[in-house]
Write a protein that holds these residues in place. Structure first.
Motif, PDB file in Angstrom:
ATOM      1  N   ARG A 100       6.457  -2.156   5.706  1.00 20.02           N
ATOM      2  CA  ARG A 100       5.606  -1.915   4.548  1.00 20.02           C
ATOM      3  C   ARG A 100       6.284  -1.033   3.499  1.00 20.02           C
ATOM      4  NH1 ARG A 100       0.896   0.761   5.966  1.00 20.02           N
ATOM      5  NH2 ARG A 100      -0.191  -0.173   4.199  1.00 20.02           N
ATOM      6  N   THR A 150       6.082  -4.975  -0.635  1.00 26.04           N
ATOM      7  CA  THR A 150       5.981  -4.180   0.593  1.00 26.04           C
ATOM      8  C   THR A 150       5.243  -4.903   1.717  1.00 26.04           C
ATOM      9  OG1 THR A 150       3.960  -3.099  -0.209  1.00 26.04           O
ATOM     10  CG2 THR A 150       6.060  -2.013  -0.696  1.00 26.04           C
ATOM     11  N   GLU A 151       5.058  -6.201   1.572  1.00 30.45           N
ATOM     12  CA  GLU A 151       4.366  -6.970   2.616  1.00 30.45           C
ATOM     13  C   GLU A 151       5.370  -7.400   3.680  1.00 30.45           C
ATOM     14  OE1 GLU A 151       2.178 -10.152   0.874  1.00 30.45           O
ATOM     15  OE2 GLU A 151       0.899  -8.847  -0.330  1.00 30.45           O
ATOM     16  N   GLY A 182       3.638   3.340   4.823  1.00 25.90           N
ATOM     17  CA  GLY A 182       4.833   2.613   4.407  1.00 25.90           C
ATOM     18  C   GLY A 182       6.071   3.427   4.768  1.00 25.90           C
TER      19      GLY A 182
END
Length: 225
Positions: free
Chosen positions: A78, A73-74, A109
């Motif tokens: 996200r 999720t980087e 996210g």
């Protein structure tokens, strides 16, 4: 009399078109399975893929390992979607179904607003808290709900929808989709990151934005489409 005949003929034409479209849309398979393959030798072309000889199929054609591993999720939004469609599991070919794992970083996210042109989606939250929703066709009613582990939500085919992590911890969800290859169109990427770019004047008028803002957005989304 002529008017009645015209109406009857028109109705018959509409019904014929409806039945022809119905029969052409995601037809039921005519065999147990049609494992997709890239090599056309000794294969039959069905629904966008070549079919492997059924006598040569193996268990690996119908399986996938690793969906227990969190996605990375980087990134800018996200979040991460791990989609298992016909390209990942060849045995899905002609079966009209696929699966996805969705991972969300804490505090925002986002799986951005997008559509699946060929599939309805049903999502179940496994971990965390998600704010989800979709927008209907005109007049564009927004339908949303906050989901917790064990909650399920359905996104109808072709409608803009999203998932957003409103919790302070990671969130994980799984989704089933009613197509072997549902496709995805991320709205912002498609509008501002198309290749070639949409004429900025079109977007200025469509979104009522300053042209400098449109130019900025087109540069921002160019590398993420």
């Amino acid at each position: 009399m002529e008017g009645s005949r015209f109406l009857a003929a028109s109705a018959a034409l509409v019904l014929a078109l409806a039945f022809s479209m119905a029969s052409a849309y995601d037809p039921s398979p005519l065999q147990d399975f049609c494992v997709a393959m890239n090599d056309p030798k000794n294969a039959v072309f069905v629904n966008g893929k070549f079919c492997k000889n059924p006598n040569l199929t193996v268990a690996d054609d119908f399986s996938f390992s690793g969906l227990n591993i969190p996605g990375n999720t980087e990134n800018r939004v996200r979040s991460n979607v791990t989609l298992l469609n016909v390209d990942r599991i060849p045995g899905l070919n002609t079966l009209g179904i696929s699966l996805a794992r969705l991972d969300f970083a804490p505090n925002g996210g986002l799986n951005p607003p997008h559509i699946h042109p060929r599939a309805t989606e049903i999502l179940v939250v496994i971990e965390g808290t998600l704010y989800v929703g979709f927008v209907t066709s005109n007049p564009n009613r927004l339908i949303t709900k906050v989901l917790y582990p064990g909650d399920v939500f359905v996104f109808p085919i072709g409608l803009i929808h999203f998932q957003f992590n409103v919790g302070k911890s990671n969130a994980v969800a799984f989704a089933g989709l009613s197509s072997q290859n549902p496709g995805v169109i991320t709205i912002a990427n498609a509008v501002f990151g198309s290749n070639p770019s949409i004429n900025p004047d079109v977007l200025v008028k469509a979104f009522q934005l300053d042209k400098n803002v449109v130019n900025y957005l087109q540069k921002l989304f160019w590398d993420s489409n």
